[in-house]
Design an enzyme around this catalytic site. Structure first.
Site, PDB file in Angstrom:
ATOM      1  N   ASN A 176       4.129   5.628  15.769  1.00  0.00           N
ATOM      2  CA  ASN A 176       4.344   5.083  14.429  1.00  0.00           C
ATOM      3  C   ASN A 176       5.666   5.618  13.882  1.00  0.00           C
ATOM      4  OD1 ASN A 176       4.366   4.462  11.727  1.00  0.00           O
ATOM      5  ND2 ASN A 176       2.212   4.945  11.370  1.00  0.00           N
ATOM      6  N   PHE A 177       6.735   4.868  14.116  1.00  0.00           N
ATOM      7  CA  PHE A 177       8.055   5.197  13.565  1.00  0.00           C
ATOM      8  C   PHE A 177       8.343   4.273  12.382  1.00  0.00           C
ATOM      9  CE2 PHE A 177       9.871   6.545  18.005  1.00  0.00           C
ATOM     10  CZ  PHE A 177       9.043   7.656  18.012  1.00  0.00           C
ATOM     11  N   CYS A 209       3.083 -42.651  -2.475  1.00  0.00           N
ATOM     12  CA  CYS A 209       3.726 -42.004  -3.638  1.00  0.00           C
ATOM     13  C   CYS A 209       2.853 -42.112  -4.886  1.00  0.00           C
ATOM     14  CB  CYS A 209       5.067 -42.690  -3.876  1.00  0.00           C
ATOM     15  SG  CYS A 209       5.951 -42.048  -5.298  1.00  0.00           S
ATOM     16  N   CYS A 246      16.073 -33.353  -6.259  1.00  0.00           N
ATOM     17  CA  CYS A 246      17.302 -33.848  -5.630  1.00  0.00           C
ATOM     18  C   CYS A 246      18.464 -33.848  -6.623  1.00  0.00           C
ATOM     19  CB  CYS A 246      17.088 -35.240  -5.048  1.00  0.00           C
ATOM     20  SG  CYS A 246      18.503 -35.785  -4.072  1.00  0.00           S
ATOM     21  N   CYS A 306       5.204 -38.930  -9.227  1.00  0.00           N
ATOM     22  CA  CYS A 306       5.332 -37.691 -10.016  1.00  0.00           C
ATOM     23  C   CYS A 306       6.788 -37.339 -10.281  1.00  0.00           C
ATOM     24  CB  CYS A 306       4.647 -36.532  -9.309  1.00  0.00           C
ATOM     25  SG  CYS A 306       5.495 -36.029  -7.798  1.00  0.00           S
ATOM     26  N   THR A 362       5.225  -2.161   7.804  1.00  0.00           N
ATOM     27  CA  THR A 362       5.328  -2.766   6.465  1.00  0.00           C
ATOM     28  C   THR A 362       6.750  -2.684   5.896  1.00  0.00           C
ATOM     29  OG1 THR A 362       4.555  -0.658   5.617  1.00  0.00           O
ATOM     30  CG2 THR A 362       2.931  -2.414   5.808  1.00  0.00           C
ATOM     31  N   ASN A 385       0.832  -1.207   0.000  1.00  0.00           N
ATOM     32  CA  ASN A 385       0.000   0.000   0.000  1.00  0.00           C
ATOM     33  C   ASN A 385       0.859   1.248   0.000  1.00  0.00           C
ATOM     34  OD1 ASN A 385      -0.263   1.714   2.724  1.00  0.00           O
ATOM     35  ND2 ASN A 385       0.325  -0.385   3.233  1.00  0.00           N
ATOM     36  N   CYS A 437       6.071   3.952   9.121  1.00  0.00           N
ATOM     37  CA  CYS A 437       5.450   4.116   7.802  1.00  0.00           C
ATOM     38  C   CYS A 437       6.542   4.411   6.764  1.00  0.00           C
ATOM     39  CB  CYS A 437       4.437   5.251   7.868  1.00  0.00           C
ATOM     40  SG  CYS A 437       3.384   5.292   6.431  1.00  0.00           S
ATOM     41  N   CYS A 479      13.401 -32.644  -0.927  1.00  0.00           N
ATOM     42  CA  CYS A 479      12.431 -33.552  -1.549  1.00  0.00           C
ATOM     43  C   CYS A 479      11.117 -33.565  -0.766  1.00  0.00           C
ATOM     44  CB  CYS A 479      13.016 -34.953  -1.650  1.00  0.00           C
ATOM     45  SG  CYS A 479      13.609 -35.581  -0.075  1.00  0.00           S
TER      46      CYS A 479
HETATM   47  C1  LIG Z   1      -3.549  -0.207   3.782  1.00  0.00           C
HETATM   48  C2  LIG Z   1      -2.690  -0.194   4.993  1.00  0.00           C
HETATM   49  C3  LIG Z   1      -2.594   0.938   5.769  1.00  0.00           C
HETATM   50  C4  LIG Z   1      -1.788   0.947   6.897  1.00  0.00           C
HETATM   51  N1  LIG Z   1      -1.747   2.077   7.661  1.00  0.00           N
HETATM   52  C5  LIG Z   1      -0.991   2.082   8.794  1.00  0.00           C
HETATM   53  C6  LIG Z   1      -1.007   3.200   9.666  1.00  0.00           C
HETATM   54  O1  LIG Z   1      -1.720   4.181   9.447  1.00  0.00           O
HETATM   55  N2  LIG Z   1      -0.233   3.145  10.769  1.00  0.00           N
HETATM   56  C7  LIG Z   1       0.554   2.072  11.070  1.00  0.00           C
HETATM   57  O2  LIG Z   1       1.247   2.089  12.092  1.00  0.00           O
HETATM   58  N3  LIG Z   1       0.565   0.995  10.263  1.00  0.00           N
HETATM   59  C8  LIG Z   1      -0.190   0.969   9.148  1.00  0.00           C
HETATM   60  N4  LIG Z   1      -0.220  -0.151   8.363  1.00  0.00           N
HETATM   61  C9  LIG Z   1       0.626  -1.310   8.733  1.00  0.00           C
HETATM   62  C10 LIG Z   1      -0.138  -2.323   9.596  1.00  0.00           C
HETATM   63  O3  LIG Z   1      -0.525  -1.776  10.828  1.00  0.00           O
HETATM   64  C11 LIG Z   1       0.733  -3.570   9.875  1.00  0.00           C
HETATM   65  O4  LIG Z   1       1.888  -3.171  10.581  1.00  0.00           O
HETATM   66  C12 LIG Z   1       1.162  -4.288   8.608  1.00  0.00           C
HETATM   67  O5  LIG Z   1       0.114  -4.270   7.662  1.00  0.00           O
HETATM   68  C13 LIG Z   1       1.588  -5.732   8.876  1.00  0.00           C
HETATM   69  O6  LIG Z   1       0.530  -6.527   9.346  1.00  0.00           O
HETATM   70  P1  LIG Z   1      -0.296  -7.559   8.394  1.00  0.00           P
HETATM   71  O7  LIG Z   1       0.697  -8.442   7.721  1.00  0.00           O
HETATM   72  O8  LIG Z   1      -1.232  -8.256   9.337  1.00  0.00           O
HETATM   73  O9  LIG Z   1      -1.029  -6.711   7.405  1.00  0.00           O
HETATM   74  C14 LIG Z   1      -1.035  -0.178   7.233  1.00  0.00           C
HETATM   75  C15 LIG Z   1      -1.143  -1.337   6.455  1.00  0.00           C
HETATM   76  C16 LIG Z   1      -1.954  -1.340   5.344  1.00  0.00           C
HETATM   77  C17 LIG Z   1      -2.064  -2.589   4.526  1.00  0.00           C
HETATM   78  S1  SF4 Z   2       7.575 -36.208  -5.011  1.00  0.00           S
HETATM   79 FE1  SF4 Z   2       8.558 -38.195  -5.088  1.00  0.00          FE
HETATM   80  S2  SF4 Z   2       7.832 -39.292  -3.302  1.00  0.00           S
HETATM   81 FE2  SF4 Z   2       6.475 -37.533  -3.588  1.00  0.00          FE
HETATM   82  S3  SF4 Z   2       4.798 -38.345  -4.822  1.00  0.00           S
HETATM   83 FE3  SF4 Z   2       6.253 -37.480  -6.260  1.00  0.00          FE
HETATM   84  S4  SF4 Z   2       7.579 -39.230  -6.790  1.00  0.00           S
HETATM   85 FE4  SF4 Z   2       6.463 -39.820  -4.969  1.00  0.00          FE
HETATM   86  S1  SF4 Z   3      16.783 -34.739   1.734  1.00  0.00           S
HETATM   87 FE1  SF4 Z   3      15.907 -35.334  -0.227  1.00  0.00          FE
HETATM   88  S2  SF4 Z   3      16.609 -33.746  -1.664  1.00  0.00           S
HETATM   89 FE2  SF4 Z   3      17.882 -33.578   0.148  1.00  0.00          FE
HETATM   90  S3  SF4 Z   3      19.683 -34.847  -0.317  1.00  0.00           S
HETATM   91 FE3  SF4 Z   3      18.228 -36.183   0.789  1.00  0.00          FE
HETATM   92  S4  SF4 Z   3      17.056 -37.173  -0.795  1.00  0.00           S
HETATM   93 FE4  SF4 Z   3      18.078 -35.443  -1.772  1.00  0.00          FE
END
Ligand SMILES: Cc1cc2nc3c(=O)[nH]c(=O)nc-3n(C[C@H](O)[C@H](O)[C@H](O)COP(=O)(O)O)c2cc1C
Ligand code: SF4
Ligand code: SF4
Length: 486
Positions: free
Chosen positions: A146-147, A356, A366, A359, A215, A87, A149, A444
């Site tokens: 609000n430090f 499995c 891997c 797929c 944000t 925003n 924005c 995996c």
């Molecule tokens: C549209 C919008 C407006 C916002 N206005 C403010 C504001 O006026 N003051 C403030 O401190 N934070 C503001 N925020 C930030 C939110 O308070 C919050 O910190 C941020 O969105 C993260 O939370 P969320 O992931 O739940 O959205 C705003 C966020 C959005 C999306």
């Molecule tokens: S990712 Fe590997 S283990 Fe998982 S469904 Fe596909 S083939 Fe089978």
């Molecule tokens: S965890 Fe899965 S992707 Fe990672 S090395 Fe082992 S078999 Fe390969």
């Protein structure tokens, strides 16, 4: 050694008490609406309290503001709308007096819910003293500075322009504390190299608590026809603040940094991508005293809080927690520095053939993204007395071609050869893991589309735990001993 016990079901608590207390700001539950459009006005906040929200941080109050149109853009991911929201909105565009009058009304009608005034004014002592007095006279239970924005206001020396300079943050916090009689929370910006620098400054300035995060600076995308970044304001755009589910991992990390730093640690209200009780529980486990929600309430409405309350209470009952304080911060000691992790802990991937679907996503991941130890030349034991463990893709392809008509269908492995179908089917593509080469990276299991189809199993190396620090120290000792032996 961290305690690795799991908190198991203890079905003894009827209705856990989820009342919250953030630096003295009380609320019936830890779910607060963050300062944003859902807290624009008194009428909205009263509806939110009716829906069950424990507190609300008023949309930031400040000098009269003019907003642009349009204001938001978002990132969709895999069919999910608004995984991340951006925003370029500023603080409240409603007159300060109107907001204050409505704070007083809400407080009168909802005395038990927390009403926190979010504030941002120009950086003078007089301006801050005035807005603090006005907000407290209106009845606010606490103040959030609000430090954070990141757009518009920062260009005028407010918001993140304050939150990115520890000296300013400390100075303004101390101005506020000169006159405040309610708890003062400082809301931190994530747009900084080390969030602890400002958290420490806020603490030095006398803050009673913190909120994190605001944000994250972002450009969500560009229209490939007009070449204008989103949101488009008459042919141009601006960087904006990012939030929503996409930012939760960043928010959790920043909360952990603050809460594990003694010089920053204060009661903290966690924010960033919270939309479910599970998200909330994670923030509380990292030490938060309440959580704040913006995007999820904008997306799905106030009623999400019903599930959040039920879910948190049920989970607390299952775990045997009677209050939030019983589990708050329990995950903090589990976040360690890399050098303290146990190098002798070993897991390997295990493919559950009955789940499995063949797929082969794990195979590709891997080979190209990990350690080339998943193979399609599936063998369930020695073949001609020999188990192939180092196949390369061309070998595998060649052998698969040769074996395609004879490879047994894994799901029918239990049948004897005479009962097997004459031709192989795609199920013959069920892969196998070469455990000697698997490094246990998890990739995996992360790409596998079937739940619990690939599990990571612990291998007992028969070795005691050993950290990087311990290993390098023992190697150094051995080197000194060897030199001595010469
Ligand atoms: C549209 C919008 C407006 C916002 N206005 C403010 C504001 O006026 N003051 C403030 O401190 N934070 C503001 N925020 C930030 C939110 O308070 C919050 O910190 C941020 O969105 C993260 O939370 P969320 O992931 O739940 O959205 C705003 C966020 C959005 C999306
Ligand atoms: S990712 Fe590997 S283990 Fe998982 S469904 Fe596909 S083939 Fe089978
Ligand atoms: S965890 Fe899965 S992707 Fe990672 S090395 Fe082992 S078999 Fe390969």
């Amino acid at each position: 050694m961290p305690d690795t016990r799991k908190f198991n079901s203890v079905p003894n608590i009827a209705a856990p008490n989820i009342a919250a207390n953030v630096a003295g700001i009380q609320s019936p539950n830890p779910f607060w609406l963050a300062s944003a459009p859902p807290t624009n006005c008194g009428e909205q906040i009263m509806r939110a309290f009716d829906a069950g929200w424990g507190g609300a941080v008023w949309k930031t109050i400040g000098e009269p503001i003019v907003n642009v149109s349009s204001r938001y853009s978002s990132i969709d991911w895999n069919g999910q709308r608004m995984m991340g929201l951006n925003n370029i909105e500023l603080i409240s565009d409603r007159p300060i007096e109107v907001n204050l009058r409505e704070i007083a009304q809400v407080k009168k009608l909802y005395p038990k819910n927390a009403v926190i005034a979010s504030l941002m004014v120009e950086s003078t002592r007089e301006a801050w003293h005035a807005i603090v007095k006005q907000s407290e006279d209106a009845g606010a239970d606490g103040l959030e500075l609000n430090f954070g924005c990141p757009h518009g206001m920062s260009e005028r020396g407010m918001g993140s322009a304050v939150g990115q300079v520890p000296e300013y943050a400390e100075m303004i916090t101390s101005w506020v504390k000169e006159v405040a009689s309610t708890p003062v929370l400082v809301k931190l910006t994530p747009n900084i190299t080390d969030i602890r620098a400002v958290a420490r400054a806020a603490k030095r300035g006398g803050a009673d608590g913190l909120s994190a995060i605001n944000t994250i600076n972002s450009i969500t995308g560009i229209d490939l026809d007009t070449f204008v970044p989103r949101p488009n304001v008459d042919g141009a755009s601006s960087h904006g603040g990012y939030c929503g589910p996409a930012v939760k991992p960043i928010a959790l990390n920043l909360v952990q940094q603050v809460m594990s730093d003694p010089a920053s640690m204060l009661p903290l209200s966690g924010i960033g991508g919270i939309g479910t009780w599970r998200d909330a529980a994670e923030f509380l486990l990292l030490g938060c005293s309440s959580v704040q929600v913006c995007t999820a309430a904008m997306h799905f409405g106030y009623r999400i809080v019903e599930d959040m309350i039920d879910g948190l209470q049920n989970w607390m009952s299952e775990k045997g927690f009677a209050t939030i304080e019983d589990f708050r911060g329990l995950s903090l000691p589990r976040v360690n520095e890399w050098k303290h992790l146990n190098l002798n802990y070993k897991i390997v991937a295990h493919i559950h053939e009955d789940k499995c679907i063949g797929c082969d996503l794990c195979y590709t991941a891997c080979w190209d993204g990990a350690h080339q130890c998943i193979h399609l030349d599936r063998v369930s034991g020695p073949v001609d007395g020999h188990v192939e463990v180092h196949s390369k893709p061309p070998d595998v392809v060649a052998r698969s071609r040769a074996e395609i008509t004879v490879t047994p269908i894994p799901k029918l492995d239990h049948l004897d050869r005479s009962q097997r179908l004459p031709n192989a089917t795609p199920l013959a593509r069920i892969p196998r893991v070469d455990e000697t080469e698997c490094v246990g990276c998890n990739l995996c299991s992360l790409v596998c589309p079937v739940e619990e189809c690939i599990t990571m199993e612990r291998i007992d190396l028969g070795l005691p735990p050993q950290s990087w620090e311990q290993r390098t120290a023992s190697q150094a000792t051995a080197a000194v001993t060897n030199v001595g032996a010469d």
